[in-house]
Design an enzyme around this catalytic site. Structure first.
Site, PDB file in Angstrom:
ATOM      1  N   HIS A   1      44.824  12.924  -1.224  1.00  0.00           N
ATOM      2  CA  HIS A   1      44.084  14.083  -0.718  1.00  0.00           C
ATOM      3  C   HIS A   1      42.610  14.005  -1.106  1.00  0.00           C
ATOM      4  CE1 HIS A   1      47.562  16.447   0.625  1.00  0.00           C
ATOM      5  NE2 HIS A   1      48.192  15.955  -0.429  1.00  0.00           N
ATOM      6  N   PRO A   2      41.733  14.412  -0.208  1.00  0.00           N
ATOM      7  CA  PRO A   2      40.312  14.512  -0.587  1.00  0.00           C
ATOM      8  C   PRO A   2      40.117  15.697  -1.515  1.00  0.00           C
ATOM      9  CG  PRO A   2      40.635  15.491   1.570  1.00  0.00           C
ATOM     10  CD  PRO A   2      41.964  14.895   1.170  1.00  0.00           C
TER      11      PRO A   2
ATOM     12  N   GLU B   1      43.127  21.589   8.059  1.00  0.00           N
ATOM     13  CA  GLU B   1      43.641  22.500   7.018  1.00  0.00           C
ATOM     14  C   GLU B   1      42.514  23.126   6.207  1.00  0.00           C
ATOM     15  OE1 GLU B   1      47.601  19.689   6.815  1.00  0.00           O
ATOM     16  OE2 GLU B   1      46.147  19.607   5.174  1.00  0.00           O
TER      17      GLU B   1
ATOM     18  N   PHE C   1      42.538  18.732  -7.724  1.00  0.00           N
ATOM     19  CA  PHE C   1      43.090  20.079  -7.553  1.00  0.00           C
ATOM     20  C   PHE C   1      43.747  20.167  -6.185  1.00  0.00           C
ATOM     21  CE2 PHE C   1      42.396  24.439  -5.843  1.00  0.00           C
ATOM     22  CZ  PHE C   1      43.265  25.109  -6.699  1.00  0.00           C
TER      23      PHE C   1
ATOM     24  N   ILE D   1      45.928  22.349  -3.342  1.00  0.00           N
ATOM     25  CA  ILE D   1      46.317  23.656  -2.835  1.00  0.00           C
ATOM     26  C   ILE D   1      46.517  23.531  -1.323  1.00  0.00           C
ATOM     27  CG2 ILE D   1      43.910  24.408  -2.492  1.00  0.00           C
ATOM     28  CD1 ILE D   1      44.805  27.249  -3.250  1.00  0.00           C
TER      29      ILE D   1
ATOM     30  N   ALA E   1      45.506  24.506   1.678  1.00  0.00           N
ATOM     31  CA  ALA E   1      44.253  25.200   1.988  1.00  0.00           C
ATOM     32  C   ALA E   1      44.253  25.879   3.349  1.00  0.00           C
ATOM     33  CB  ALA E   1      43.091  24.217   1.918  1.00  0.00           C
TER      34      ALA E   1
END
Length: 315
Positions: A60-61, A82, A113, A115, A117
């Site tokens: 993930h970025p 997203e 981190f 989530i 989004a």
């Protein structure tokens, strides 16, 4: 077997763990999205190891950043979508603050981190990052894995939508044909898991709390809600029960329905049986689901040690 057949590379766009993608491709084809999500949850939580989790996280970025050119093309495209709300609501100062907190988070926990989004503003994401930052690493690792699963479920839905089957309309009247297609769409449930779920983490051992009996009840007393300090005999009505598995997760406590009944719920854990020398013979958590929240998911975990416990509202 007829159904939806996907390749390993397609599952890798949903979750960046090569182990996950391999296992999903082996389990394919799936008769429905529900079946695929059930398999995905089992594979992610029971077959993918810590290395696989970290591999998925690293795909993930950083929130607020665009994917790198080396990212999986489909995954990168979905990631942009997203985060579209976050980018649309961002200011230069909020992006700078988010970047600073992302760096702090990575230095503390060792991974990006994470989530789900989709639909979240930059301010909302930043607030959640700050809320989770004080967590202990073992707790945050579990939360990040849950967020990855939410992203995976969302992307599996996108993957299935590319191969969605609709009934043949032939030479039907266009109005009738449109109604027939719409009927098929409305038959597909939007929820892929029960609306209330839980898991137990034994923080004293740093491992899942397996074999704990769990019971879910709903308030149905004469009064609209239980009153503090007053007897609640006959007010709580059983909804479902289960025992946590080796991953600390309970089985199904409620049916999979699109809209959960609003009201006050109580989820109880037989902690005395699990930890006979502990301070708590059982633990009950009472929470409320409002009318405006009936389409949301409620994850109510228990973080347990012999002499303390805590909880939070997950999703």
């Amino acid at each position: 077997m007829e159904g939806f057949k996907f390749e390993e590379e397609e599952f890798l766009a949903c979750c960046g763990s090569s182990k996950f993608a391999k296992e999903m491709a082996k389990a394919s084809p799936f008769s429905s999205l529900d079946e695929a999500v059930t398999a995905a949850r089992d594979i992610w939580f029971n077959k993918v190891d810590v290395t696989g989790w970290l591999q998925a996280f690293s795909a993930h970025p950083q929130i607020g950043h665009n994917p790198s050119p080396s990212s999986h093309s489909t995954s990168a495209q979905w990631s942009k979508g997203e985060q579209s709300t976050a980018f649309a609501t961002a200011t230069s100062s909020s992006l700078q603050e988010l970047s600073q907190w992302n760096t702090k988070y990575r230095e503390k926990f060792g991974f990006v981190f994470l989530i789900c989004a989709s639909g979240k503003s930059t301010d909302g994401i930043l607030a959640e990052l700050k809320r989770r930052y004080p967590n202990r690493p073992i707790v945050e690792f579990e939360i990040a894995a849950e967020e990855q699963m939410k992203i995976t479920e969302l992307r599996l839905g996108k993957l299935f939508s590319t191969k969605e089957k609709v009934p043949s309309t032939g030479n039907m009247n266009p109005t009738v044909a449109a109604k027939k297609v719409e009927a098929v769409k409305t038959q597909t449930p939007t929820r892929t898991r029960p609306p209330i779920t839980t898991h137990v983490l034994d923080v004293s051992r740093g491992s899942p709390g397996a074999g704990i009996e769990v019971c879910l009840e709903m308030w149905k007393g004469h009064q609209p809600r239980p009153v503090f300090g007053e007897s609640a005999i006959g007010g709580w009505v059983f909804q479902g029960s289960s025992t946590t598995n080796s991953d600390g997760r309970s089985g199904q406590l409620l049916s999979i329905v699109d809209a959960v009944n609003p009201g006050i719920y109580r989820i109880s854990f037989n902690t005395g049986k699990y930890c006979p020398g502990g301070f708590f013979p059982y633990v009950s958590i009472v929470f409320e689901i409002r009318e405006s929240q009936k389409l949301e998911h409620f994850h109510v975990p228990l973080l347990l040690s012999p002499f303390s416990f805590s909880t939070y509202r997950g999703s």
